[in-house]
Scaffold this motif. Structure first.
Motif, PDB file in Angstrom:
ATOM      1  N   LEU A  89      -7.662   0.616  59.315  1.00  8.54           N
ATOM      2  CA  LEU A  89      -6.363   1.029  58.789  1.00  8.54           C
ATOM      3  C   LEU A  89      -5.353  -0.115  58.831  1.00  8.54           C
ATOM      4  CD1 LEU A  89      -5.955   4.583  60.394  1.00  8.54           C
ATOM      5  CD2 LEU A  89      -6.453   4.056  57.991  1.00  8.54           C
ATOM      6  N   PHE A  90      -5.562  -1.030  59.743  1.00 11.56           N
ATOM      7  CA  PHE A  90      -4.650  -2.159  59.899  1.00 11.56           C
ATOM      8  C   PHE A  90      -5.210  -3.327  59.089  1.00 11.56           C
ATOM      9  CE2 PHE A  90      -4.147   0.645  63.472  1.00 11.56           C
ATOM     10  CZ  PHE A  90      -2.760   0.779  63.552  1.00 11.56           C
ATOM     11  N   THR A  91      -4.799  -3.387  57.839  1.00  8.86           N
ATOM     12  CA  THR A  91      -5.415  -4.298  56.879  1.00  8.86           C
ATOM     13  C   THR A  91      -5.086  -5.763  57.147  1.00  8.86           C
ATOM     14  OG1 THR A  91      -3.527  -3.823  55.434  1.00  8.86           O
ATOM     15  CG2 THR A  91      -5.557  -2.580  55.055  1.00  8.86           C
ATOM     16  N   ASN A  92      -4.058  -6.016  57.925  1.00  4.49           N
ATOM     17  CA  ASN A  92      -3.742  -7.382  58.321  1.00  4.49           C
ATOM     18  C   ASN A  92      -2.900  -7.340  59.591  1.00  4.49           C
ATOM     19  OD1 ASN A  92      -0.767  -7.391  57.508  1.00  4.49           O
ATOM     20  ND2 ASN A  92      -1.746  -6.872  55.562  1.00  4.49           N
ATOM     21  N   GLU A  93      -2.657  -8.506  60.168  1.00  9.85           N
ATOM     22  CA  GLU A  93      -1.969  -8.581  61.450  1.00  9.85           C
ATOM     23  C   GLU A  93      -0.513  -8.129  61.386  1.00  9.85           C
ATOM     24  OE1 GLU A  93      -3.059  -9.271  64.501  1.00  9.85           O
ATOM     25  OE2 GLU A  93      -5.088  -9.284  63.665  1.00  9.85           O
ATOM     26  N   SER A  94       0.058  -8.096  60.187  1.00  5.19           N
ATOM     27  CA  SER A  94       1.475  -7.740  60.078  1.00  5.19           C
ATOM     28  C   SER A  94       1.719  -6.233  60.106  1.00  5.19           C
ATOM     29  CB  SER A  94       2.061  -8.323  58.782  1.00  5.19           C
ATOM     30  OG  SER A  94       1.531  -7.658  57.641  1.00  5.19           O
ATOM     31  N   VAL A  95       0.668  -5.418  59.954  1.00  5.66           N
ATOM     32  CA  VAL A  95       0.838  -3.959  59.915  1.00  5.66           C
ATOM     33  C   VAL A  95       1.120  -3.439  61.322  1.00  5.66           C
ATOM     34  CG1 VAL A  95      -0.266  -1.753  59.441  1.00  5.66           C
ATOM     35  CG2 VAL A  95      -0.609  -3.679  57.869  1.00  5.66           C
ATOM     36  N   ASP A  96       2.216  -2.701  61.467  1.00  4.31           N
ATOM     37  CA  ASP A  96       2.632  -2.148  62.757  1.00  4.31           C
ATOM     38  C   ASP A  96       2.275  -0.677  62.920  1.00  4.31           C
ATOM     39  OD1 ASP A  96       4.225  -4.582  63.550  1.00  4.31           O
ATOM     40  OD2 ASP A  96       5.323  -3.991  61.738  1.00  4.31           O
ATOM     41  N   ILE A  97       2.361   0.081  61.813  1.00  7.10           N
ATOM     42  CA  ILE A  97       2.091   1.517  61.834  1.00  7.10           C
ATOM     43  C   ILE A  97       1.125   1.848  60.701  1.00  7.10           C
ATOM     44  CG2 ILE A  97       3.071   3.830  61.598  1.00  7.10           C
ATOM     45  CD1 ILE A  97       5.719   2.747  62.626  1.00  7.10           C
TER      46      ILE A  97
END
Length: 284
Positions: free
Chosen positions: A153-161
């Motif tokens: 679900l976290f497609t890259n390191e910048s995703v927080d939620i």
């Protein structure tokens, strides 16, 4: 600046449940709504659902697996529908019903909607999904799944939620690196594996509050609606497989993948014949 966002998903053609949710949103006003997919089927409502979502400023509109894998293939790829399978006769006949009751304008929205989106709000970045970012179907993200299953679900390191839907179950949990995962539950078909909890048939959604510091709050809401009214609408609409829809609303039990169970509703083959005629028309 504080922003309140309604997270809505899995309406599944249930107009009465969505109306109740919209009424509840009006009592707890939001700035916008994000819809996470599975708008249509197996319930009877089609065009009116788009109108209701407009009432709460729906700014993000995703497709779900019922949209991409069940309804749209009946129109776009009729050769892929296996009419020897009771499961696909069921899904295909519901897809046929939707195709016969949706306007070209709303169909175009469905044809072009994604299953994943990313958005920045204040200091946070959010990943929005029906299921996984690249797959609308599947059981990878059941609520009791291992934490590692949620990493995609976290497609890259910048995703927080990460927000997802599909499993029809409200959820708040954290990833292995302490990022937030939210599921707002289902408007039209809430589900719990635990029987006494599953007896609660209220419509579900969530309100996410974001501000200049980050996530201020997430509120999971449940809204009572009148199931007999919804079933009466399904009767008037001559909904295919009405008996299955009634069981689903009253008990939360779905038989979508049970061909041996589904075949009893088409013993004379009328649904199969209707679907085959429709598919042949689509091929022309």
């Amino acid at each position: 600046m504080t922003k309140r966002i309604a997270l809505i998903s899995d309406i599944h053609g249930n107009q009465t449940a969505l109306e109740a949710v919209i009424d509840d949103i009006h009592k707890h006003p939001v700035d916008e709504t994000w819809f996470l997919g599975d708008l249509l089927g197996p319930g009877p409502a089609t065009d009116v659902l788009f109108d209701l979502l407009e009432q709460v400023n729906t700014t993000i509109f995703l497709n779900g697996n019922w949209d991409t894998d069940c309804f749209l293939p009946v129109l776009n790829a009729p050769e892929t529908i296996d009419t020897t399978s009771p499961k696909w006769v069921y899904l295909g006949r519901i897809g046929q019903y939707i195709g016969e009751h949706i306007t070209p304008e709303h169909l175009a929205i469905m044809q072009n909607a994604p299953i994943h989106a990313e958005i920045a709000q204040g200091p946070l970045n959010l990943s929005l999904n029906h299921n996984l970012p690249d797959v609308a179907r599947g059981r990878d993200l059941e609520v009791a799944a291992d934490t590692n299953a949620f990493a995609p679900l976290f497609t890259n390191e910048s995703v927080d939620i990460a927000v997802y839907a599909h499993v029809h179950h409200q959820l708040l949990r954290y990833s292995t690196d302490d990022r937030l995962i939210i599921n707002p539950g289902a408007v039209g078909e809430p589900y719990f594996n635990h029987p006494r909890l599953n007896a609660d048939r209220r419509a579900q959604y969530a309100i996410l509050t974001l501000d200049e510091q980050g996530m201020g709050d997430v509120e999971f809401r449940k809204v009572t609606y009148d199931i007999p009214t919804e079933l009466a609408r399904a009767r008037v609409a001559n909904l295919p497989y009405y008996e299955l829809y009634q069981e689903l609303l009253e008990s939360g039990i779905s038989h979508t993948n049970e061909s041996d169970y589904l075949i009893q509703f088409d013993t004379d083959g009328h649904y199969t014949a209707e679907l085959e005629t429709f598919l042949n028309q689509q091929r022309q």
